[in-house]
Write an enzyme that holds these catalytic residues in place. Structure first.
Site, PDB file in Angstrom:
ATOM      1  CG  HIS A 318      -2.150  -0.858   1.020  1.00 38.41           C
ATOM      2  ND1 HIS A 318      -2.138  -2.214   1.258  1.00 38.41           N
ATOM      3  CD2 HIS A 318      -3.408  -0.560   0.616  1.00 38.41           C
ATOM      4  CE1 HIS A 318      -3.330  -2.717   1.004  1.00 38.41           C
ATOM      5  NE2 HIS A 318      -4.127  -1.734   0.610  1.00 38.41           N
ATOM      6  N   GLY A 319       2.022   1.228   0.541  1.00 42.01           N
ATOM      7  CA  GLY A 319       2.839   2.434   0.532  1.00 42.01           C
ATOM      8  C   GLY A 319       4.196   2.225   1.174  1.00 42.01           C
TER       9      GLY A 319
END
Length: 472
Positions: A318-319
Site C-alpha cells: 500500500h505504501g
C-alpha cells in the site's frame, strides 16, 4: 486523467461512441489506444514503464509455455517476476529503504529523484499473476501482443483495479460485444453511484479529515476520533467509488470486471472483512503469496507466521512508509488473535445466551469489527508513526471538544452522506443495488437516478481530486 474530471466526461462518450459503431477487431485497437492515452494523460513518460512490464511478461510467458518440460521455464518465470518486482522496487521503495538504512546506521544516503508512477502496483500485480498462472498451467499463453497489452492497460481498471486475472479478462477480448441495453444501463448506474460516493461523500469527508490529521497537535481526542471514523467512510467511498466507476464503465463497453467490495463494514469477523474489502488484492495475496509460502498446510506456529507475513507485505504494497507496515501487521495480529479467540467468544455467547438473540449478537460483532478496523485506519491515514501514537494518546486522554465543529455544513452533509452510504449497503447486502432497483417500478428507478444526478451537480466536489489509492 481522473474519473471525476471534465477531461474524463469528454473522453468517455467519445471513445464509447466510436466503439459502438466500429467492428470487433477495430474495437480492440481503439481500446488499446484509448487506454494508453488515458494513462499518458498523467505523465507521458510513465508509458515506458507499463510498456516495459508488458513486453517482459509477454515474452516470459511465451518461453515458459515453449519450454514447459524443461528448467528453462523456471528461468523465464524468474526473469518475469524479478524484472517486474525490480521496476516496482526502484520507483516505489528504493528511497524508503535507503532512508531507513541511513537512519538505522546513521549514514548519509542521497535520495533519488523518482516520481511514483500512478497505478504501478496494480498493473505490476496483474502482469505477474498472468505470468505465474501460465507457469502453473492455469491459463493459456496469450500470443497476440496487442490483446495482452490491452489486458495490462485496460483503462477502466488500469490505475486502481480491480486487479483482474487473465483467465477472466483475456477471453473477453475475443468475444463479440453487441450493445445490450440492460447491461449498458447497469453500467451507467454503477458509474453514477460510484461518482456520488466519490465527489459527494468521500471528498467532503476529506475536507474534515485532512484538516484534523494534518494538524494533530491542534485537535482533541474526540475530534481525532471523529476524524478517524470519517476517514473509515472516506476511504471506503473513495476506493469502492472508484471500483464502481471502473466496473460500470467496463460494463458499458460490454466487459465484466470482478466485484472489489461487498459491504465490508457489515462484516461480523475480521476474516470476513478481508473477504469483502479490496477483494481483488486480498485474493491475489492469498493465491500468489500466502499459499506459496505454506498457507495453512503446516504447523500452527508457521501458519501464524505466514499470515502475519502476508499482511505485513500487503501493508508495504500500500505504501513505502512504516505506517502502512504497522497497519498491515495490526491486521495480521487481528487475524491470529481471531483464530484463537473464536471458540472463546462462542462459549461466551452461549453463557450469556447471546446466541439466542442472533440479531443482537450480529450487531455486537459488526460494531466490534468496525471499531478495530478503525483503530488500524489511524496508522494507515497518519502522516507519520509519531503522529499515530500521538493520536492514540489523545483519543484516550483528551476528551475536550476543541475544534470538533470545524464547519457545521460540512459536518451535517458528511453525516448524511455516511447514512446514505450505509442505507445503500443495507439494501444491496444480498442482491446488490442493481438487483434492488430492478425490482422497483420504472418511476422509482428513474427518480433515484435523477435525485443522484441533482445531488452530484448541486453539492459534489468537482475539483479533480485524485483517488486515495492512486498513490499505491
Amino acid at each position: 486523467m481522473v474519473f471525476n474530471s471534465l477531461h474524463f466526461l469528454i473522453f468517455l462518450p467519445i471513445v464509447l461512441g466510436i466503439y459502438l459503431v466500429i467492428n470487433q477487431k477495430s474495437r480492440l485497437y481503439l481500446l488499446l489506444i484509448a487506454s494508453y492515452y488515458f494513462y499518458m494523460s498523467w505523465k507521458s513518460e510513465y508509458v515506458i514503464l507499463i510498456l516495459s512490464s508488458t513486453i517482459i511478461n509477454f515474452i516470459s510467458a511465451i518461453y515458459i509455455d515453449k519450454y514447459r518440460e524443461k528448467n528453462i521455464s523456471k528461468a523465464w518465470l524468474s526473469i518475469g517476476v524479478i524484472t517486474s518486482l525490480g521496476i516496482l522496487f526502484v520507483f516505489k521503495y528504493l528511497n524508503f529503504f535507503t532512508h531507513s538504512f541511513s537512519l538505522l546506521f546513521d549514514v548519509s544516503v542521497n535520495r533519488f529523484n523518482l516520481l511514483l508512477p500512478v497505478g504501478i502496483s496494480f498493473y505490476t500485480f496483474q502482469t505477474l499473476s498472468y505470468t505465474i498462472d501460465v507457469f502453473r498451467n492455469k491459463t493459456r499463453v496469450e500470443k497476440n501482443f496487442f490483446i495482452f497489452a490491452l489486458y495490462v492497460s485496460f483503462f477502466p481498471q488500469l490505475v486502481a483495479g480491480p486487479i483482474e486475472r487473465s483467465d477472466r479478462l483475456l477471453p473477453q477480448f475475443y468475444r463479440e460485444h453487441s450493445f445490450k441495453y440492460k447491461k449498458f444501463v447497469n453500467g451507467l448506474r454503477m458509474l453514477l453511484w460510484g461518482m456520488f460516493k466519490k465527489v459527494v461523500v468521500a471528498d467532503r469527508l476529506a475536507t474534515y479529515v485532512d484538516v484534523v490529521y494534518n494538524n494533530v497537535p491542534d485537535h482533541s481526542g474526540i475530534t481525532l476520533l471523529l476524524a478517524t471514523y470519517f476517514f473509515a467512510f472516506q476511504i471506503y467511498c473513495d476506493f469502492s467509488g472508484y471500483s464502481d466507476i471502473a466496473i460500470g464503465t467496463a460494463k458499458m463497453f460490454g466487459y465484466d470486471l470482478m466485484t472489489n467490495f461487498r459491504t465490508p463494514y457489515f462484516s461480523k469477523t475480521l476474516k470476513e472483512f478481508w473477504s469483502r474489502w479490496h477483494i481483488s488484492l486480498s485474493t491475489w495475496f492469498r493465491d500468489y503469496f500466502y499459499i506459496p509460502i505454506g498457507g495453512n498446510r503446516c504447523s500452527k506456529l508457521r501458519q501464524n507466521f505466514n499470515l502475519l507475513s502476508t499482511f505485513i507485505v500487503s501493508g508495504l504494497w500500500h505504501g513505502a512508509n512504516w505506517t502502512f507496515i504497522i497497519w498491515g501487521a495490526i491486521h495480521g495480529i487481528y487475524q491470529i488473535f481471531e483464530r484463537y479467540s473464536s471458540k472463546l467468544f462462542s462459549r461466551l455467547s452461549q453463557t450469556t445466551r447471546l446466541n439466542k438473540v442472533p440479531y443482537l449478537q450480529n450487531m455486537i460483532s459488526i460494531f466490534v469489527v468496525f471499531n478495530v478496523v478503525c483503530f488500524a485506519w489511524i496508522f494507515f491515514r497518519a502522516n507519520s508513526v509519531s503522529d499515530s501514537f500521538l493520536i492514540l494518546r489523545k483519543i484516550f486522554t483528551d476528551i475536550s471538544l476543541k475544534n470538533l465543529f470545524i464547519d457545521g455544513k460540512v459536518m451535517l452533509l458528511s453525516i448524511i452522506g455516511i447514512l446514505v452510504t450505509l442505507l445503500y449497503d443495507i439494501l444491496s447486502f444480498n442482491i446488490g443495488f442493481a438487483g434492488f432497483l430492478n425490482k422497483q417500478t420504472t418511476i422509482f428507478r428513474w427518480s433515484t437516478y435523477m435525485l443522484l444526478t441533482f445531488i452530484l451537480l448541486g453539492i459534489g466536489f468537482f475539483g479533480e481530486s485524485k483517488f486515495i489509492y492512486f498513490q499505491f
